[in-house]
Design a protein around this motif. Structure first.
Motif, mmCIF file in Angstrom:
data_model
loop_
_atom_site.group_PDB
_atom_site.id
_atom_site.type_symbol
_atom_site.label_atom_id
_atom_site.label_comp_id
_atom_site.label_asym_id
_atom_site.label_seq_id
_atom_site.Cartn_x
_atom_site.Cartn_y
_atom_site.Cartn_z
ATOM 1 N N ALA A 61 8.461 -15.731 -4.207
ATOM 2 C CA ALA A 61 9.563 -14.996 -5.541
ATOM 3 C C ALA A 61 9.922 -13.545 -5.220
ATOM 4 O O ALA A 61 9.019 -12.794 -4.914
ATOM 5 C CB ALA A 61 9.250 -15.001 -6.967
ATOM 6 N N GLY A 62 10.817 -13.023 -6.133
ATOM 7 C CA GLY A 62 10.743 -11.645 -6.114
ATOM 8 C C GLY A 62 12.422 -10.981 -5.208
ATOM 9 O O GLY A 62 13.619 -11.890 -5.028
ATOM 10 N N ALA A 63 12.855 -10.238 -5.627
ATOM 11 C CA ALA A 63 14.361 -9.286 -6.054
ATOM 12 C C ALA A 63 15.317 -10.352 -6.185
ATOM 13 O O ALA A 63 16.183 -11.183 -5.795
ATOM 14 C CB ALA A 63 14.373 -9.265 -4.455
ATOM 15 N N GLY A 64 15.451 -11.073 -7.101
ATOM 16 C CA GLY A 64 15.903 -12.572 -7.417
ATOM 17 C C GLY A 64 16.495 -13.251 -6.813
ATOM 18 O O GLY A 64 17.444 -13.892 -6.816
ATOM 19 N N GLY A 65 15.457 -13.755 -5.984
ATOM 20 C CA GLY A 65 15.890 -15.247 -4.879
ATOM 21 C C GLY A 65 15.749 -14.253 -3.933
ATOM 22 O O GLY A 65 15.896 -15.263 -2.841
ATOM 23 N N GLY A 68 12.743 -15.034 -0.757
ATOM 24 C CA GLY A 68 12.449 -16.451 -0.693
ATOM 25 C C GLY A 68 14.038 -17.123 0.389
ATOM 26 O O GLY A 68 13.564 -17.309 0.992
ATOM 27 N N VAL A 69 14.151 -16.442 -0.151
ATOM 28 C CA VAL A 69 15.633 -16.821 0.690
ATOM 29 C C VAL A 69 15.846 -16.431 2.167
ATOM 30 O O VAL A 69 16.659 -16.885 3.139
ATOM 31 C CB VAL A 69 17.309 -16.980 -0.113
ATOM 32 N N GLY A 70 15.597 -14.763 1.983
ATOM 33 C CA GLY A 70 15.332 -14.212 3.463
ATOM 34 C C GLY A 70 14.710 -14.803 4.430
ATOM 35 O O GLY A 70 15.145 -15.253 5.413
ATOM 36 N N ARG A 71 13.657 -15.401 3.618
ATOM 37 C CA ARG A 71 12.167 -16.241 4.624
ATOM 38 C C ARG A 71 13.050 -17.429 5.564
ATOM 39 O O ARG A 71 13.007 -17.383 6.412
ATOM 40 C CB ARG A 71 11.392 -16.387 3.235
ATOM 41 N N ALA A 72 13.334 -18.008 3.795
ATOM 42 C CA ALA A 72 14.221 -19.268 4.811
ATOM 43 C C ALA A 72 15.657 -18.699 6.193
ATOM 44 O O ALA A 72 15.493 -19.886 6.828
ATOM 45 C CB ALA A 72 14.954 -20.088 4.206
ATOM 46 N N ALA A 73 16.202 -18.020 5.961
ATOM 47 C CA ALA A 73 17.542 -17.358 6.999
ATOM 48 C C ALA A 73 16.959 -17.391 8.534
ATOM 49 O O ALA A 73 17.015 -17.618 9.271
ATOM 50 C CB ALA A 73 18.085 -16.269 6.213
ATOM 51 N N GLN A 74 15.338 -16.818 8.474
ATOM 52 C CA GLN A 74 14.824 -16.711 9.349
ATOM 53 C C GLN A 74 13.689 -18.134 9.963
ATOM 54 O O GLN A 74 13.204 -17.620 11.016
ATOM 55 C CB GLN A 74 13.739 -15.274 9.446
ATOM 56 N N ALA A 75 13.588 -18.768 9.370
ATOM 57 C CA ALA A 75 13.216 -20.475 9.955
ATOM 58 C C ALA A 75 13.966 -21.121 10.943
ATOM 59 O O ALA A 75 14.981 -20.362 11.201
ATOM 60 C CB ALA A 75 13.010 -21.235 8.467
ATOM 61 N N ALA A 76 12.828 -21.148 12.278
ATOM 62 C CA ALA A 76 14.055 -21.927 13.030
ATOM 63 C C ALA A 76 14.833 -23.228 11.985
ATOM 64 O O ALA A 76 14.314 -24.182 11.257
ATOM 65 C CB ALA A 76 12.483 -23.010 13.327
ATOM 66 N N PRO A 77 16.052 -23.874 12.821
ATOM 67 C CA PRO A 77 16.489 -24.413 12.466
ATOM 68 C C PRO A 77 15.999 -26.237 12.432
ATOM 69 O O PRO A 77 17.007 -26.539 13.796
ATOM 70 C CB PRO A 77 17.709 -24.250 12.721
ATOM 71 N N ASP A 78 15.548 -26.488 12.454
ATOM 72 C CA ASP A 78 15.021 -27.470 12.564
ATOM 73 C C ASP A 78 14.636 -28.601 11.538
ATOM 74 O O ASP A 78 14.368 -30.237 12.096
ATOM 75 C CB ASP A 78 13.394 -27.348 13.199
ATOM 76 N N GLY A 79 15.084 -28.462 10.548
ATOM 77 C CA GLY A 79 14.841 -29.179 9.550
ATOM 78 C C GLY A 79 13.558 -28.966 8.975
ATOM 79 O O GLY A 79 12.994 -29.691 7.935
ATOM 80 N N TYR A 97 23.332 -6.141 -4.990
ATOM 81 C CA TYR A 97 21.975 -5.457 -3.902
ATOM 82 C C TYR A 97 22.268 -4.896 -3.466
ATOM 83 O O TYR A 97 23.472 -5.351 -2.638
ATOM 84 C CB TYR A 97 20.534 -6.595 -3.942
ATOM 85 N N ALA A 98 22.154 -3.975 -2.751
ATOM 86 C CA ALA A 98 22.815 -2.733 -1.720
ATOM 87 C C ALA A 98 22.005 -3.290 -0.432
ATOM 88 O O ALA A 98 23.586 -3.286 0.375
ATOM 89 C CB ALA A 98 22.262 -1.578 -1.481
ATOM 90 N N LYS A 99 21.040 -4.276 -0.160
ATOM 91 C CA LYS A 99 21.064 -5.198 1.127
ATOM 92 C C LYS A 99 20.536 -6.605 0.182
ATOM 93 O O LYS A 99 19.628 -6.458 -0.272
ATOM 94 C CB LYS A 99 19.997 -4.255 1.470
ATOM 95 N N ILE A 312 28.221 -4.048 -12.227
ATOM 96 C CA ILE A 312 26.850 -4.617 -12.929
ATOM 97 C C ILE A 312 26.358 -3.501 -11.842
ATOM 98 O O ILE A 312 26.166 -4.262 -10.328
ATOM 99 C CB ILE A 312 26.835 -5.470 -12.844
ATOM 100 N N LYS A 313 25.326 -3.229 -12.217
ATOM 101 C CA LYS A 313 23.988 -2.330 -11.271
ATOM 102 C C LYS A 313 22.337 -2.776 -11.346
ATOM 103 O O LYS A 313 22.178 -3.325 -12.632
ATOM 104 C CB LYS A 313 23.870 -0.834 -11.354
ATOM 105 N N THR A 314 21.789 -3.645 -10.250
ATOM 106 C CA THR A 314 20.005 -3.954 -11.182
ATOM 107 C C THR A 314 20.076 -2.577 -10.200
ATOM 108 O O THR A 314 20.039 -1.394 -10.365
ATOM 109 C CB THR A 314 20.087 -5.320 -10.126
ATOM 110 N N ALA A 315 17.867 -2.831 -10.970
ATOM 111 C CA ALA A 315 17.161 -1.955 -10.620
ATOM 112 C C ALA A 315 16.872 -1.302 -9.225
ATOM 113 O O ALA A 315 16.432 -0.326 -8.929
ATOM 114 C CB ALA A 315 16.063 -2.098 -11.266
ATOM 115 N N GLN A 316 17.115 -2.655 -8.235
ATOM 116 C CA GLN A 316 16.807 -1.941 -6.694
ATOM 117 C C GLN A 316 17.873 -2.194 -5.560
ATOM 118 O O GLN A 316 19.442 -2.705 -5.972
ATOM 119 C CB GLN A 316 16.259 -3.512 -6.386
#
Length: 316
Positions: A61-65, A68-79, A97-99, A312-316
């Motif tokens: 969890a964190g930063a509105g998801g 975790g989504v960033g962690r998945a993006a860096q994973a090996a594409p092997d299923g 988010y700005a980034k 709309i702006k977020t705090a981060q």
């Protein structure tokens, strides 16, 4: 979404026939107990049973998801790493988010939709409106008088409220709360006259008479609120469906994606799973990976426009 390719490698295709040969990490980019987590765990357990290897949930969890989504993006594409997303958060975060640590189109391949829910517009019973058209007339008659509660800045409820305001050119105040429960409670207590909330939270309040549901944000009516029209039926182009969907890192082999799509569809078709999802305010649909990917792509500019228009702006 990214294009999953299996570049003519028959040996690789044959190797995938053994998938899964080891446990599969299922990333949920939100805290335990939330709607994405509940759906993911329900499906992951059945996938474990059906495919003979553990599909284990890892909450990141964190930063509105985004974490975790960033962690998945860096994973090996092997299923062996997949991620369950909330489609509204996934599509909105690059604009909120700005980034963000992922490219929503290039970094993922769409796999399957686990379940779909929608936001519900409801009012405190003291509000003299029993249709969404009557509510719109009240707001237009007294601009700035009415306020709506949401689960927080940038949430699906907030974005839906701003979409409603934008499409109908309404002047009403947004009051964010620290979660869906407090937001619903605020509308029940009359601190705000209007609520945009999850189907699961609003159905029970409507049935008990503590809130009056006026419209639902799906393309079709919600089974739990069969007498409540969609915004589209009321004549307003407001659609706010949240899909709890399954993505894989881009370039995951097509046969693995096809297998997961088929198995998720079989899981959500199980009567006990379908009934459990219904109690949570979810509907079941099983589009192809390509259809799911096309829907996600269409969500990106839609929510970007809402966020830009509302400032709309977020705090981060």
């Amino acid at each position: 979404m990214g294009v999953a390719s299996l570049s003519g490698a028959n040996g690789l295709a044959l190797a995938q026939q053994d998938y899964p040969s080891r446990p599969v990490r299922v990333i949920v980019p939100f805290a335990p107990g939330g709607q994405t987590d509940v759906v993911a765990r329900l499906i992951a357990q059945r996938l474990s049973d059906k495919l003979g290897k553990q599909f284990y949930v890892e909450n990141a969890a964190g930063a509105g998801g985004n974490i975790g989504v960033g962690r998945a993006a860096q994973a090996a594409p092997d299923g062996y790493t997949i991620v369950f997303i909330d489609s509204i958060a996934f599509a909105a975060n690059p604009s909120l988010y700005a980034k963000v640590p992922y490219d929503p189109v290039a970094d993922f391949d769409a796999v399957a939709i686990g379940a779909t829910t929608m936001q519900v517009l409801a009012v405190n019973p003291s509000v003299p409106a029993r249709t969404v058209q009557e509510l719109v007339a009240l707001i237009r008659a007294e601009p700035g008088k009415y306020s709506y509660s949401s689960a927080g800045v940038g949430t699906g409820a907030h974005l839906t409220g701003e979409l409603f305001k934008s499409v109908l050119k309404l002047d009403m105040l947004h009051v964010p709360y620290g979660g869906g429960g407090p937001a619903i409670a605020a509308a029940i207590a009359g601190h705000t006259q209007i609520s945009f909330g999850s189907a699961a939270a609003t159905i029970s309040q409507h049935q008990e008479g503590t809130l009056v549901a006026l419209a639902v944000g799906g393309k079709a009516r919600l089974k739990g609120l069969p007498n409540v029209p969609t915004f589209l039926e009321a004549g307003y182009d407001v659609v706010c469906e949240a899909m709890v969907g399954l993505l894989a890192p881009a370039k995951t082999p097509k046969d693995i994606i096809a297998l997961l799509n088929k198995e998720v569809a079989a899981v959500v078709a199980m009567p006990e799973v379908r009934d459990r999802l219904a109690t949570l305010g979810f509907e079941v649909s099983s589009p192809s990976p390509e259809e799911f990917g096309a829907v996600l792509k269409a969500e990106l500019p839609k929510w970007a426009d809402v966020i830009r228009t509302a400032g709309i702006k977020t705090a981060q």
